[in-house]
Design an enzyme around this catalytic site. Structure first.
Site, short mmCIF file in Angstrom:
data_model
loop_
_atom_site.label_atom_id
_atom_site.label_comp_id
_atom_site.label_asym_id
_atom_site.label_seq_id
_atom_site.Cartn_x
_atom_site.Cartn_y
_atom_site.Cartn_z
CB THR A 277 -13.03 -8.11 -5.13
OG1 THR A 277 -12.81 -8.06 -3.71
CG2 THR A 277 -12.75 -9.52 -5.61
CG HIS B 218 -0.14 2.08 -9.33
ND1 HIS B 218 -0.35 1.67 -8.03
CD2 HIS B 218 -1.24 2.79 -9.69
CE1 HIS B 218 -1.55 2.11 -7.63
NE2 HIS B 218 -2.09 2.79 -8.61
CG LEU C 195 10.07 -16.61 -3.69
CD1 LEU C 195 9.85 -16.93 -2.21
CD2 LEU C 195 10.60 -15.17 -3.83
CG ASP D 299 -2.07 0.92 1.12
OD1 ASP D 299 -2.25 1.52 0.03
OD2 ASP D 299 -2.81 1.08 2.10
N GLY D 300 0.35 2.31 -0.64
CA GLY D 300 1.01 3.62 -0.57
C GLY D 300 1.61 4.11 -1.87
C1 FPP Z 1 -2.18 0.26 -3.22
O1 FPP Z 1 -1.60 1.54 -3.29
C2 FPP Z 1 -1.65 -0.55 -4.27
C3 FPP Z 1 -2.38 -1.11 -5.27
C4 FPP Z 1 -3.85 -0.94 -5.38
C5 FPP Z 1 -1.77 -1.87 -6.35
C6 FPP Z 1 -0.52 -2.61 -5.99
C7 FPP Z 1 0.23 -2.78 -7.24
C8 FPP Z 1 1.59 -2.71 -7.36
C9 FPP Z 1 2.53 -2.57 -6.25
C10 FPP Z 1 2.24 -2.76 -8.69
C11 FPP Z 1 1.79 -3.82 -9.58
C12 FPP Z 1 2.01 -5.16 -9.06
C13 FPP Z 1 2.49 -6.15 -9.78
C14 FPP Z 1 2.55 -7.54 -9.25
C15 FPP Z 1 3.03 -5.89 -11.12
P1 FPP Z 1 -2.54 2.80 -3.44
O2 FPP Z 1 -2.51 3.24 -4.86
O3 FPP Z 1 -3.88 2.51 -2.88
O4 FPP Z 1 -1.79 3.85 -2.55
P2 FPP Z 1 -2.46 5.10 -1.84
O5 FPP Z 1 -3.31 4.55 -0.74
O6 FPP Z 1 -1.28 5.85 -1.33
O7 FPP Z 1 -3.23 5.85 -2.88
#
Ligand code: FPP
Length: 239
Positions: free
Chosen positions: A60, A31, A125, A14-15
């Site tokens: 989801t 991202h 892994l 997250d973040g």
């Molecule tokens: C939450 O951060 C993160 C996600 C919803 C997506 C997680 C995806 C990745 C780390 C990259 C893609 C993954 C792969 C496996 C290629 P947020 O956007 O909700 O952060 P915020 O709360 O600061 O807005």
């Protein structure tokens, strides 16, 4: 006595959005930085005795985000998968997904199926990518399949146990995570592995996901190793 290394670690990455915002950059860059952080982390985890890493890549609930952000995440995922397909010969990483991927584009489903197939004999892994994953959705899908198997006399309702239930979940082939990590200071599980994390230790850090490093993972593991796990029992009753 310190505990052994966890065999299975699950991560809520997250973040990314806040990481980008702090830098006046679009979310998409956050991202991408998150995907790069994951790749870098896995390169180091592969050299340890950790056997499974599960990451929450798309929930989801993430469909509620803006169309553009969803498209950016799906494109990023396609690139990420494409990179692992290209590196397959030299990599020993085993990759699969959890969640209902039947709603993803055919293109992405094809790539994922191909990557699963070519990496299934790998011995390194295991990376489990949670995609269109929600713990409640996973439980509802399991209940439907169990009900169907009861209806067709494949199982008897009296024989439904926790073990049998677990065998209908997406994670049936491996053990539950001993440690669940969430970055960015949020203190929730957000529908991630809700059945499987019943006895997991949780580790929360303020670090935003793109800044999370192998040293941070070591810190989380160290914190886990110092805790007592009693599974509802008493430590003295084990002596
Ligand atoms: C939450 O951060 C993160 C996600 C919803 C997506 C997680 C995806 C990745 C780390 C990259 C893609 C993954 C792969 C496996 C290629 P947020 O956007 O909700 O952060 P915020 O709360 O600061 O807005």
């Amino acid at each position: 006595m310190e505990r052994a290394l966890p065999k299975h670690i699950a991560i809520i990455m997250d973040g990314n959005g806040r990481w980008a915002k702090k830098r006046f950059l679009p979310k998409k860059i956050g991202h991408k930085a998150g995907a790069d952080a994951l790749k870098k982390l896995l390169e180091k985890v592969e050299k340890t005795d950790i056997e499974h890493i599960t990451v929450y890549a798309f929930s989801t609930e993430n469909w509620k985000r803006e169309r553009q952000e969803i498209d950016d995440l799906m494109n990023l995922l396609k690139d990420y998968i494409g990179q692992y397909i290209k590196d397959n010969e030299t990599s020993n990483l085993k990759i699969d997904t959890i969640g209902d991927i039947s709603v993803l584009t055919e293109d992405l489903q094809k790539d994922l199926a191909y990557l699963k197939e070519i990496s299934k004999e790998k011995t390194g892994l295991s990376l489990h990518i949670a995609l269109n994953y929600g713990g409640r959705d996973e439980i509802v899908r399991a209940v439907k399949n169990i009900a169907n198997d009861v209806k067709t006399n494949n199982i008897c309702a009296d024989n439904i146990t926790e073990e049998l239930f677990s065998s209908y979940l997406d994670t049936k082939e491996y053990n539950d995570p001993e440690l669940v990590i969430r970055t960015s200071g949020e203190l929730r599980t957000s529908n991630f592995l809700i059945w499987q994390s019943a006895y997991s230790e949780f580790y929360f850090t303020d670090k935003l996901w793109p800044d999370f490093t192998f040293e941070d993972l070591q810190q989380a593991i160290y914190s886990y190793q110092k805790r007592e796990r009693r599974f509802g029992g008493r430590l003295d009753s084990q002596c």
